[in-house]
Design a protein around this motif. Structure first.
Motif, PDB file in Angstrom:
ATOM      1  N   PHE A 183       0.844  -1.196   0.000  1.00 52.44           N
ATOM      2  CA  PHE A 183       0.000   0.000   0.000  1.00 52.44           C
ATOM      3  C   PHE A 183       0.884   1.253   0.000  1.00 52.44           C
ATOM      4  O   PHE A 183       0.607   2.228  -0.681  1.00 52.44           O
ATOM      5  CB  PHE A 183      -0.926   0.033   1.233  1.00 52.44           C
ATOM      6  CG  PHE A 183      -1.974  -1.049   1.246  1.00 52.44           C
ATOM      7  CD1 PHE A 183      -2.392  -1.652   0.072  1.00 52.44           C
ATOM      8  CD2 PHE A 183      -2.560  -1.450   2.437  1.00 52.44           C
ATOM      9  CE1 PHE A 183      -3.353  -2.649   0.080  1.00 52.44           C
ATOM     10  CE2 PHE A 183      -3.534  -2.445   2.457  1.00 52.44           C
ATOM     11  CZ  PHE A 183      -3.933  -3.051   1.275  1.00 52.44           C
ATOM     12  N   VAL A 184       1.943   1.203   0.804  1.00 56.71           N
ATOM     13  CA  VAL A 184       2.858   2.353   0.884  1.00 56.71           C
ATOM     14  C   VAL A 184       3.479   2.596  -0.498  1.00 56.71           C
ATOM     15  O   VAL A 184       3.499   3.720  -1.006  1.00 56.71           O
ATOM     16  CB  VAL A 184       3.966   2.095   1.927  1.00 56.71           C
ATOM     17  CG1 VAL A 184       4.934   3.256   1.976  1.00 56.71           C
ATOM     18  CG2 VAL A 184       3.359   1.839   3.302  1.00 56.71           C
ATOM     19  N   MET A 185       3.961   1.487  -1.091  1.00 59.70           N
ATOM     20  CA  MET A 185       4.602   1.599  -2.409  1.00 59.70           C
ATOM     21  C   MET A 185       3.614   2.167  -3.425  1.00 59.70           C
ATOM     22  O   MET A 185       3.949   3.083  -4.178  1.00 59.70           O
ATOM     23  CB  MET A 185       5.103   0.210  -2.805  1.00 59.70           C
ATOM     24  CG  MET A 185       5.760   0.101  -4.141  1.00 59.70           C
ATOM     25  SD  MET A 185       4.625  -0.338  -5.455  1.00 59.70           S
ATOM     26  CE  MET A 185       4.117  -1.989  -4.998  1.00 59.70           C
ATOM     27  N   LEU A 186       2.378   1.649  -3.426  1.00 63.25           N
ATOM     28  CA  LEU A 186       1.391   2.111  -4.401  1.00 63.25           C
ATOM     29  C   LEU A 186       1.077   3.589  -4.224  1.00 63.25           C
ATOM     30  O   LEU A 186       0.907   4.314  -5.202  1.00 63.25           O
ATOM     31  CB  LEU A 186       0.100   1.296  -4.270  1.00 63.25           C
ATOM     32  CG  LEU A 186       0.132  -0.122  -4.837  1.00 63.25           C
ATOM     33  CD1 LEU A 186      -1.203  -0.813  -4.580  1.00 63.25           C
ATOM     34  CD2 LEU A 186       0.424  -0.102  -6.330  1.00 63.25           C
ATOM     35  N   GLY A 187       1.009   4.035  -2.969  1.00 64.55           N
ATOM     36  CA  GLY A 187       0.752   5.456  -2.723  1.00 64.55           C
ATOM     37  C   GLY A 187       1.767   6.319  -3.449  1.00 64.55           C
ATOM     38  O   GLY A 187       1.425   7.241  -4.190  1.00 64.55           O
ATOM     39  N   GLY A 188       3.038   5.987  -3.265  1.00 58.87           N
ATOM     40  CA  GLY A 188       4.098   6.752  -3.915  1.00 58.87           C
ATOM     41  C   GLY A 188       4.018   6.651  -5.426  1.00 58.87           C
ATOM     42  O   GLY A 188       4.139   7.638  -6.148  1.00 58.87           O
ATOM     43  N   MET A 189       3.759   5.444  -5.929  1.00 56.30           N
ATOM     44  CA  MET A 189       3.740   5.230  -7.375  1.00 56.30           C
ATOM     45  C   MET A 189       2.592   5.978  -8.043  1.00 56.30           C
ATOM     46  O   MET A 189       2.766   6.631  -9.069  1.00 56.30           O
ATOM     47  CB  MET A 189       3.622   3.733  -7.671  1.00 56.30           C
ATOM     48  CG  MET A 189       4.901   2.968  -7.418  1.00 56.30           C
ATOM     49  SD  MET A 189       6.270   3.683  -8.317  1.00 56.30           S
ATOM     50  CE  MET A 189       7.405   2.330  -8.371  1.00 56.30           C
ATOM     51  N   PHE A 190       1.389   5.885  -7.462  1.00 52.97           N
ATOM     52  CA  PHE A 190       0.248   6.603  -8.041  1.00 52.97           C
ATOM     53  C   PHE A 190       0.522   8.103  -8.053  1.00 52.97           C
ATOM     54  O   PHE A 190       0.224   8.800  -9.015  1.00 52.97           O
ATOM     55  CB  PHE A 190      -1.039   6.312  -7.251  1.00 52.97           C
ATOM     56  CG  PHE A 190      -1.680   5.000  -7.603  1.00 52.97           C
ATOM     57  CD1 PHE A 190      -1.959   4.675  -8.928  1.00 52.97           C
ATOM     58  CD2 PHE A 190      -2.014   4.076  -6.626  1.00 52.97           C
ATOM     59  CE1 PHE A 190      -2.550   3.460  -9.258  1.00 52.97           C
ATOM     60  CE2 PHE A 190      -2.612   2.863  -6.947  1.00 52.97           C
ATOM     61  CZ  PHE A 190      -2.877   2.553  -8.258  1.00 52.97           C
ATOM     62  N   MET A 191       1.102   8.595  -6.963  1.00 51.61           N
ATOM     63  CA  MET A 191       1.384  10.027  -6.867  1.00 51.61           C
ATOM     64  C   MET A 191       2.348  10.431  -7.980  1.00 51.61           C
ATOM     65  O   MET A 191       2.173  11.481  -8.617  1.00 51.61           O
ATOM     66  CB  MET A 191       2.002  10.327  -5.489  1.00 51.61           C
ATOM     67  CG  MET A 191       2.205  11.808  -5.224  1.00 51.61           C
ATOM     68  SD  MET A 191       0.637  12.644  -4.949  1.00 51.61           S
ATOM     69  CE  MET A 191       1.223  14.294  -4.572  1.00 51.61           C
ATOM     70  N   ILE A 192       3.348   9.596  -8.236  1.00 46.35           N
ATOM     71  CA  ILE A 192       4.316   9.912  -9.289  1.00 46.35           C
ATOM     72  C   ILE A 192       3.619   9.988 -10.644  1.00 46.35           C
ATOM     73  O   ILE A 192       3.783  10.947 -11.401  1.00 46.35           O
ATOM     74  CB  ILE A 192       5.448   8.854  -9.320  1.00 46.35           C
ATOM     75  CG1 ILE A 192       6.321   8.992  -8.083  1.00 46.35           C
ATOM     76  CG2 ILE A 192       6.285   8.994 -10.588  1.00 46.35           C
ATOM     77  CD1 ILE A 192       7.291   7.847  -7.876  1.00 46.35           C
ATOM     78  N   THR A 193       2.787   8.980 -10.934  1.00 43.69           N
ATOM     79  CA  THR A 193       2.097   8.980 -12.227  1.00 43.69           C
ATOM     80  C   THR A 193       1.186  10.195 -12.357  1.00 43.69           C
ATOM     81  O   THR A 193       1.154  10.857 -13.386  1.00 43.69           O
ATOM     82  CB  THR A 193       1.264   7.697 -12.375  1.00 43.69           C
ATOM     83  OG1 THR A 193       2.124   6.596 -12.130  1.00 43.69           O
ATOM     84  CG2 THR A 193       0.676   7.584 -13.754  1.00 43.69           C
ATOM     85  N   LEU A 194       0.457  10.478 -11.290  1.00 46.10           N
ATOM     86  CA  LEU A 194      -0.509  11.582 -11.370  1.00 46.10           C
ATOM     87  C   LEU A 194       0.186  12.926 -11.545  1.00 46.10           C
ATOM     88  O   LEU A 194      -0.296  13.786 -12.288  1.00 46.10           O
ATOM     89  CB  LEU A 194      -1.373  11.610 -10.099  1.00 46.10           C
ATOM     90  CG  LEU A 194      -2.368  10.451  -9.980  1.00 46.10           C
ATOM     91  CD1 LEU A 194      -2.978  10.425  -8.591  1.00 46.10           C
ATOM     92  CD2 LEU A 194      -3.465  10.569 -11.031  1.00 46.10           C
TER      93      LEU A 194
END
Lengths: 318, 297, 392
Positions: free
Chosen positions: B45-56
């Motif tokens: 979940f932590v990793m996904l938070g960072g990844m989605f933020m980067i894409t967005l």
């Protein structure tokens, strides 16, 4: 006599497989399955019978491998003697660790064992002068009996699976003995077991030390089979993988431990055809098994047996 | 450097690192309280938070303030989806089986992330300036203050939620006694889904605020989960204040250990302290041994 | 029913057609490759896999080798040594490959070294550790430059600047630890004193504690030896602590994405690396220019979303060494081995290789060019110096 049938069947299968397979690649992969099986069988006693989770067994596996590897390469001790030393050393360490740790329960026990595993892993990495650090070391001599060197995969295969068979015989005996009954009572309710006069602490530590010593044997086999070891082989992922093997196989039964090791040990090989997607298929298979067969693979076997054997045995009556 | 400034620097570093551990630990606790399991996918979940933020923010060029809630919402969606697909349908599963399912879930999420974002670490700019702030000879980055701020915000929101709202109180009831909660009319299964949503959200927040400092790649979650699990256990499973105290403590221990003893063994030092505490207090710093006994596992 | 019959007939035709085509087509020459396409080292394994797949397509489009196409069978080991052992055995016994390229990591290479020896299959590793070729094993080669040469080039540069007291900070994985070993081994001979020796775990998020300790020491420069993300975090943490002493990095720094991730903290970092990153700057007299420019252009045309890196270059060199040997002596394992061992003056992406019976790496310290980050780009350190001189 009937209770020996599965073991005899197992020995026949193990003996026969190389004749059918012949290919050294498959044999080599099965050697790793055998090495994992040694650990999972002994771990299933701790986990499935005594109900104590250990997320640190890679540490014992590693201590076995490093002790045996270092003694033979650095001090040129005979491999068999080194293997014996690694069993003794791991046993002593497991006793010292198990004494305080096994007082913990549930997730706390999981974290404590995970933490101990990490400490050992950090030691392998950081004590560079002793262990050669993260880059590992090689040229570990092979095992030999007289002039017979366990050089090629097929010889090692028989050595490992012979050990597995002996261990299985031993464990099946333990389960049906006083100790086995005591362990199951701990799993049921430790308080009740204590009240009935079972010295739970003593049984827990005995079985923990036993499984640690067997893991050390597995580690020694790994070291003498691959002839190279480095810390990554013995990290937390391995500990988790070992527990996963036991649970996926089915922890209510020692045979489940062998099944789990066989499935998860060879799965990466089957999944080669999927290329990069192997990690997804691997995760999906694991999830499906746990969702639809929470008792593990052995529970599937139980279902099949109920369906077919059950029907068969009922027929004459009808 | 003055020796006082040096010590202060170690403590600053420890708090900055520890506040992330604390957030991950809080996520563990929420699911644990509701279900009795440790969710091994928490790090994902932590990793996904960072990844989605980067894409967005980098691909879609959304402003950070807009991207932040969207990223959190997306991770919540993943968390709820995971719970609905893999955990919700099961009838009376055992704790170990549930844990295995979360391990499988973490492998799957990691695999999908590998295909979605590639294998190289991705990078996110700092929220505000990168100029360090000097305090009595020690320095701290504005981003570290953001992390601390987020931790404080998460703690305040959780405290309000669990103490003041009906849903929060219902969740606490589940934590104390699931059967009793069911008897008074609480839908325990819904509470489980909600707990996944909540801890996914906390994980996502943690992931978003640390990415500028640590970079993010698909396998980053595992280590954070491990440290967060340590913090949750040290603080006492299920205890919110325990998670925060223990998270910060582990961070500071690692930093002081690296500074004053040996950086080679810094993680081992923190773990030895953790084990030491468990041997004296088998239910963690602020955990209750009584409650522990009631849990199945 | 008729339709089914027709379909069946078509299928039969198709199948027999394919079978016929296969019977006529010459059998491909099989070469194995083992890379860590998943797992912790996947950011290295990915460009390596991409590179060999690219070369396979290129060679086959050009008609293969002496009319026979090549087939590169890529296996993923996930960075797990037991899997590497299995993968190499599969390639040798099932696929019957005549040579193997890879593995990606040093540990995996060392684990399969005895297997290549026992089965007499040439293996060209893409991993850095010197132990892979020292002691020399008959069948094992490697293409990345030597760690010791990287350390020596860094020390030489330090000496030219009058730096004698340094701090080293390394990651506690295979790459970082072999670097640490070489740095400690070669520093005394070059008159460099290591006054602080710190490490961190590969997945650590913050190194300010270690750097604070270094800041308080009398070090005049810092060497960081790791791969991402550690190398970026160290640079940023140094900036946070207001450390002004120069930061040197290992050859693992050679990835353009690092510059973007480091931002301002990246400016002025000095590191040794192959010349792939500064190919545009190379003069026409450079023997490597053509090879590097072609590799870079080809790679970026085929994989527009990925940036060319030195890791893919190691696989490029390894595979071409094998292919050149096959072109010259045909698909015979022993002859390929002999040919590689006697290869001289092979121009690769990592440098100009000169192999011998004693040297299975084939590169010396001239393979490295000291580079730095200037204005958000990799540039050769020598060109920066010239500019400074010209200004004066």
């Amino acid at each position: 006599m009937k209770k020996h049938v599965p073991l005899a069947l197992f020995v026949v299968i193990v003996m026969g497989l190389p004749v059918l397979l012949k290919n050294p690649y498959y044999i080599g992969a099965l050697v790793f399955v055998g090495i994992y099986s040694l650990i999972t069988i002994s771990l299933s006693l701790v986990l499935g019978y005594a109900g104590q989770i250990s997320l640190g067994h890679a540490a014992f596996y590693g201590i076995g491998a490093y002790t045996s590897g270092l003694l033979t390469t650095r001090w040129h001790v005979s491999p068999w003697f080194a293997l014996a030393c690694s069993m003794v050393i791991t046993g002593i360490l497991a006793y010292a660790i198990g004494k305080p740790v096994l007082k913990l329960r549930g997730h706390y026990l999981a974290m404590a064992t995970l933490g101990l595993g990490e400490i050992v892993y950090i030691f392998f990495n950081s004590a560079v002068d002793l262990t050669a650090g993260p880059s590992g070391f090689g040229q570990i001599p092979r095992l030999a009996i007289g002039g017979l060197v366990f050089k090629d995969d097929i010889r090692f295969y028989y050595l490992v699976w012979f050990t597995v068979a002996v261990l299985l015989a031993l464990v099946l005996n333990i389960i049906n003995s006083r100790i086995g009954r005591a362990l199951r009572s701990i799993h049921g309710s430790e308080t009740a077991a204590n009240a009935m006069g079972v010295n739970t602490a003593s049984y827990k530590i005995q079985i923990f030390v036993f499984s640690a010593v067997i893991s050390a044997v597995a580690g020694g086999y790994y070291a003498h089979f691959v002839t190279f070891i480095s810390p990554t082989t013995f990290d937390a992922n391995t500990s988790i993988l070992l527990v996963t093997m036991v649970i996926v196989g089915g922890m209510s039964n020692v045979w489940g431990a062998v099944l789990g090791a066989a499935l998860l040990g060879t799965l990466p090989e089957y999944l080669r055809r999927f290329g990069d997607y192997d990690i997804l298929v691997y995760g999906a298979i694991m999830m499906v098994i746990m969702m639809f067969a929470p008792g593990g693979l052995v529970s599937l076997a139980g279902l099949v047996k109920q369906k077919f054997v059950g029907n068969l045995s009922r027929e004459p009556a009808a | 450097m003055h020796s006082f400034s040096i010590t202060l620097q170690y403590i600053f570093t420890g708090i900055a690192v520890g506040s992330i551990y604390a957030m991950v630990a809080l996520g563990f606790n929420i699911i644990y309280n509701c279900t009795g399991i440790i969710n091994f996918a928490q790090g994902e979940f932590v990793m996904l938070g960072g990844m989605f933020m980067i894409t967005l923010t980098t691909t879609w060029k959304l402003p950070s303030l807009v991207a932040f809630p969207i990223a959190v919402a997306l991770v919540v969606l993943v968390g709820v989806g995971f719970e609905r697909i893999a955990i919700h349908p099961l009838k009376s599963p055992s704790v170990l089986v549930l844990i295995m399912i979360t391990i499988a879930g973490s492998i799957l999420i990691k695999g999908v992330a590998m295909f979605a974002w590639g294998k190289e670490p991705c990078y996110l700019p700092h929220f505000s300036s990168e100029t360090p702030i000097n305090f009595l000879g020690a320095t701290i980055l504005p981003q570290n203050l953001w992390i601390l701020g987020c931790l404080a915000a998460v703690v305040i929101v959780l405290a309000w939620f669990f103490n003041r709202t009906l849903v929060g109180k219902a969740m606490r009831a589940c934590a104390h006694n699931r059967d009793a909660a069911r008897l008074v009319g609480i839908n325990v299964k819904q509470m489980v889904t909600l707990s996944f949503a909540l801890s996914a959200a906390i994980g996502a927040v943690a992931g978003i605020v640390i990415t500028p400092i640590i970079l993010m790649d698909y396998q980053r979650g595992a280590m954070l989960a491990l440290k967060g699990f340590g913090a949750a256990i040290l603080g006492g499973l299920g205890s919110g204040p325990g998670a925060v105290v223990a998270g910060l403590l582990i961070g500071v221990l690692e930093s002081l250990g690296a500074g004053y003893i040996s950086s080679h063994y810094k993680d081992a030092i923190a773990l030895v302290v953790l084990l030491g505490v468990l041997f004296i207090r088998p239910a963690g710093l602020l955990g209750s041994a009584e409650i522990q006994r009631l849990k199945k596992f | 029913m008729k339709r089914i019959l027709a379909a069946a007939a078509i299928m039969c035709l198709l199948v027999s057609g394919i079978a016929f085509a296969q019977a006529v087509a010459p059998e491909p020459i099989k070469i194995g490759a083992v890379f860590a396409v998943t797992g912790p080292a996947s950011k290295l394994g990915e460009p390596e896999r991409n590179t060999v797949k690219m070369i396979e397509a290129e060679v086959n489009a050009a008609g293969g080798i002496k009319g026979r196409p090549i087939e590169i069978i890529v296996e993923d080991d996930g960075g797990v040594e037991a899997n590497t052992v299995n993968a190499v055995k599969k390639l040798i016994t099932n696929d019957k490959v005549i040579a193997i390229v890879g593995p990606t990591t040093s540990g995996a290479s060392l684990a399969v070294k005895p297997i290549a020896e026992e089965n007499s299959v040439p293996l060209v590793s893409c991993a850095a550790a010197e132990k892979i070729v020292n002691p020399v094993a008959k069948w094992v080669f490697k293409t990345p430059q030597k760690d010791s040469d990287a350390a020596i080039r860094i020390f030489e540069n330090m000496k030219s600047k009058g730096i004698s007291k340094i701090a080293i900070i390394t990651s506690s994985d295979g790459f970082g630890s072999t670097g640490r070993e070489q740095l400690k081994k070669h520093s005394p001979a070059l008159g460099i004193e290591i006054v602080a020796d710190e490490t961190y775990a590969p997945a650590d998020t913050d190194m300010t504690a270690q750097l604070t300790k270094i800041k308080a020491s009398e070090a005049q420069a810092v060497i960081n030896w790791s791969v991402v993300p550690g190398q970026v975090i160290v640079a940023k943490n140094m900036r946070q602590l207001g450390m002004t002493i120069p930061l040197y990095q290992s050859h693992g720094f050679g990835n353009p994405k690092n510059i973007q991730a480091c931002g301002e903290a990246g400016e002025g970092i000095i590191f040794p690396a192959g010349r792939l990153l500064i190919v545009d700057e190379l003069g026409a007299d450079s023997k490597q220019k053509a090879v590097l420019a072609k590799y870079k252009a080809d790679y970026q045309a085929k994989y527009p979303n990925d940036q060319v890196s030195t890791f893919g270059g190691h696989a490029y060199d390894a595979l071409w060494l094998v292919l050149n040997a096959i072109k010259a002596v045909g698909p015979d394992k022993a002859k390929i081995r002999d040919y590689i061992e006697n290869t001289k003056g092979f121009v690769g992406t990592g440098g100009i290789f000169n192999f011998s019976a004693e040297d299975h790496c084939g590169l010396d310290k001239s393979a490295f060019e000291m580079q730095t980050v200037k204005g958000g780009k990799f540039v050769a350190l020598s060109s920066v110096k010239e500019e400074v001189k010209a200004k004066k």
